[in-house]
Scaffold this active site. Sequence first.
Site, short mmCIF file in Angstrom:
data_model
loop_
_atom_site.label_atom_id
_atom_site.label_comp_id
_atom_site.label_asym_id
_atom_site.label_seq_id
_atom_site.Cartn_x
_atom_site.Cartn_y
_atom_site.Cartn_z
N ASN A 194 0.82 7.77 -1.35
CA ASN A 194 1.25 7.84 0.10
C ASN A 194 1.16 9.04 0.62
O ASN A 194 1.09 9.38 1.75
CB ASN A 194 2.56 7.29 0.17
CG ASN A 194 2.84 5.78 0.35
OD1 ASN A 194 2.10 5.26 1.02
ND2 ASN A 194 3.42 5.01 -0.80
N LYS B 95 -0.33 -10.32 1.55
CA LYS B 95 -0.72 -8.86 0.99
C LYS B 95 0.41 -8.08 1.50
O LYS B 95 1.31 -8.35 2.20
CB LYS B 95 -2.05 -8.45 1.68
CG LYS B 95 -1.87 -8.16 3.40
CD LYS B 95 -1.30 -6.90 3.87
CE LYS B 95 -1.64 -5.51 3.21
NZ LYS B 95 -0.99 -4.43 4.07
N GLU C 154 3.40 -0.35 -4.17
CA GLU C 154 2.94 0.87 -4.41
C GLU C 154 3.40 1.61 -5.66
O GLU C 154 4.64 2.01 -5.50
CB GLU C 154 2.76 1.67 -3.38
CG GLU C 154 1.72 1.26 -2.36
CD GLU C 154 1.89 1.78 -1.00
OE1 GLU C 154 2.83 2.59 -0.66
OE2 GLU C 154 0.80 1.68 -0.14
N THR D 143 -4.77 -3.99 1.23
CA THR D 143 -4.87 -2.33 1.60
C THR D 143 -4.84 -1.67 0.28
O THR D 143 -5.57 -1.66 -0.70
CB THR D 143 -4.03 -1.87 2.45
OG1 THR D 143 -2.75 -2.35 2.00
CG2 THR D 143 -4.19 -2.59 3.86
N THR E 285 7.43 -8.58 7.09
CA THR E 285 7.23 -7.40 6.09
C THR E 285 5.96 -7.54 5.42
O THR E 285 5.86 -6.81 4.56
CB THR E 285 8.20 -7.39 4.93
OG1 THR E 285 8.21 -8.62 4.39
CG2 THR E 285 9.56 -7.29 5.60
#
Lengths: 399, 399
Positions: free
Chosen positions: A394, A176, A272, A150, A187
């Site tokens: 985010n 991933k 991220e 993603t 997770t």
Amino acid sequence: MRWIRGGVTAAEGFIASGVSAGIKRGRKLDLALVSAQEPSAAAAVFTSNRVQAAPVLISKARVRSGLARAVLINSGCANCMTGAAGYRDAMRLSRVVAQPLGIPESQVLIASTGIIGRRLPVQRIERAIPRLVAQRSRAHHAEAAQAILTTDLHVKEAAVELVIGGHRCRLGGMIKGSGMIAPSMATMLSVVTTDVAIAPVLLRRLLRNAVGQTCNAISVDGDMSTNDTVFALASGCSGAIVRPGRLGERQFAHALTMLLQRLAELLVADGEGASRIMEVHVTGAKTSRQAQACARQVALSPLVKTMLAGADPNVGRVAAAAGASGAVFDPQRLEMFIGPRRVVAGGAALPLGKAVARRLLRQPKVVVRLELHAGSSEGRMLTCDLTEEYVRINARYST
Amino acid sequence: MRWIRGGVTAAEGFIASGVSAGIKRGRKLDLALVSAQEPSAAAAVFTSNRVQAAPVLISKARVRSGLARAVLINSGCANCMTGAAGYRDAMRLSRVVAQPLGIPESQVLIASTGIIGRRLPVQRIERAIPRLVAQRSRAHHAEAAQAILTTDLHVKEAAVELVIGGHRCRLGGMIKGSGMIAPSMATMLSVVTTDVAIAPVLLRRLLRNAVGQTCNAISVDGDMSTNDTVFALASGCSGAIVRPGRLGERQFAHALTMLLQRLAELLVADGEGASRIMEVHVTGAKTSRQAQACARQVALSPLVKTMLAGADPNVGRVAAAAGASGAVFDPQRLEMFIGPRRVVAGGAALPLGKAVARRLLRQPKVVVRLELHAGSSEGRMLTCDLTEEYVRINARYST
């Protein structure tokens, strides 16, 4: 045991593919298939979130049989909070992929990842399935690993080889996940395959153990996904047999844990916005539950994670998180190390030149050890720093 | 009950001051004193962190007597993880301030806030104390409120007036705290004063209740401080008497809760980097513990908080956090509202135009309500968004 090149098709008996089905924008790969040439032993660990996506509910029921032949994964849409319609969508897709594979749909495991609350573009996915099936090969492991991503930046794969009872065998996998990653639950999405022969019940037990020490001991942001799943499939093609209580069990368990640890580390490093990773290692805790809780609280602390981002040492934040964790210890005896350097002794911060302190935190992997002097248990968590980039990613995810 | 201007000196019998002692850089105010003209009933709530600063340990022991005359607070240095030397520093400062006030040092409560692990600059603070004592006045409440700030942007004060048993009485207070703010612990520095007459044991009970509903139901970043403290002092100067079980008790408890709620809201709105605040309201939970846990998990979620920062609606993140909270509910019955708008029904996300969704999240205060349909308990949490600015502030705090 040695590390080898490859991913989810490194073990014999597995082929994979990844195509663009048009779920994500811009022709990105977003649909992956891993299939086993023979019926394979199967096990899985799922998110413990009360809100679970349709594919989680379906795969959970199917994996109980202990047998599977294929794993279908899409990215770009989580198929979660989509009600009965979403459930039907997932059932339909597993039917559509079972047919050309010539297997019962009950042997198709499925998973989805991406935005929550939107329906899958079922027709587009259906149209892509013939291509997906046709392109399966042992060489296409990286395409499969690419298609499940993603916000991840990198394909994440690993594989190992070992000898069990004179037979050369392999384990390989892909993973991933770079946000909504938290400990104590499944997770991420991950598929691990192996060519050993192993009973499903033993595979399940070893997978649970390995996940507990690896995938469940990492955190990017402390958020728990509704979708995440770790699948393990064993083809038996190598001739190596893993039996409970034998040497082979220990060897295989070790290899499986190492493989998942490598995948988990790749995942955290690709968190991220992450610029560096941190291992929090708690020693001298009263119980291992307290050790893990303490490591977890430190690893989840936004103040510790922003400190790491800025490489601006602030041992008080680490101690404050440890003190808030519920772990029982005497603050007057607390010791802390950053890398090789002791930074807290007898509960008091030691003077530390700014240059030295910054150097300690400017490593790509920082190990912070907390010695609680309260017992002999230890715990570990792996996390990454919290950067402005995390917020940027985010704050604008759904659009 | 009505809101009035003023702060920690709004109630009769209290004077305050704030000066620069040179603890912070650039001649910022960093030392505050609140003193009572008469011996006052006193109560306090402290952080439940296992690692506690020296002033917390000292004030905790002293407030047990139920009596206090002064509160000395410094910002810029937390005097935490400073070992026995830090404890002696704090004792010495309380002695130095007790002398010119002509009170026993056991009636001086103290608190510190700022960076952890550094010694207080005791001599500089000592030199500033005569000025601090000399400048006390009823007019200097804002200077005191200014002097306790760290990364806060705004002075935070509030005051109310009410009539109890025919006597006009007041409550007023100040608060600081904009990072390391978490629920279920004392989470800030705050001093509240009142001119009612009340027994210390009753004041303690009412303060604990009020803090539980207000200061302990907010979060900026989920981190728990080693220092934070809420003090309450009651002078009795107004003639109003608050007795257990009487109407006056209910009136006073209500006013105290309202005052602390206002202070808590000011604190969240001034959270590090915050651009808007969010109230998470959980209804229909099985127990109030579950309701609070659920509200807390949503309010602490970095993904929910970054969503709020970007005003980019993602109801799945809210549901995922609720599902991870341990609250028992049937995800198929989950309902969610953002402001007046229902966004989830029967566990499925409702289609929502992007423009509408953004408008819902672009309010200065966003109320997210989760109806679990599992019982009749409710819980609330107040939080702020997580912005790039939060990371900027916290990546470079100690330097």
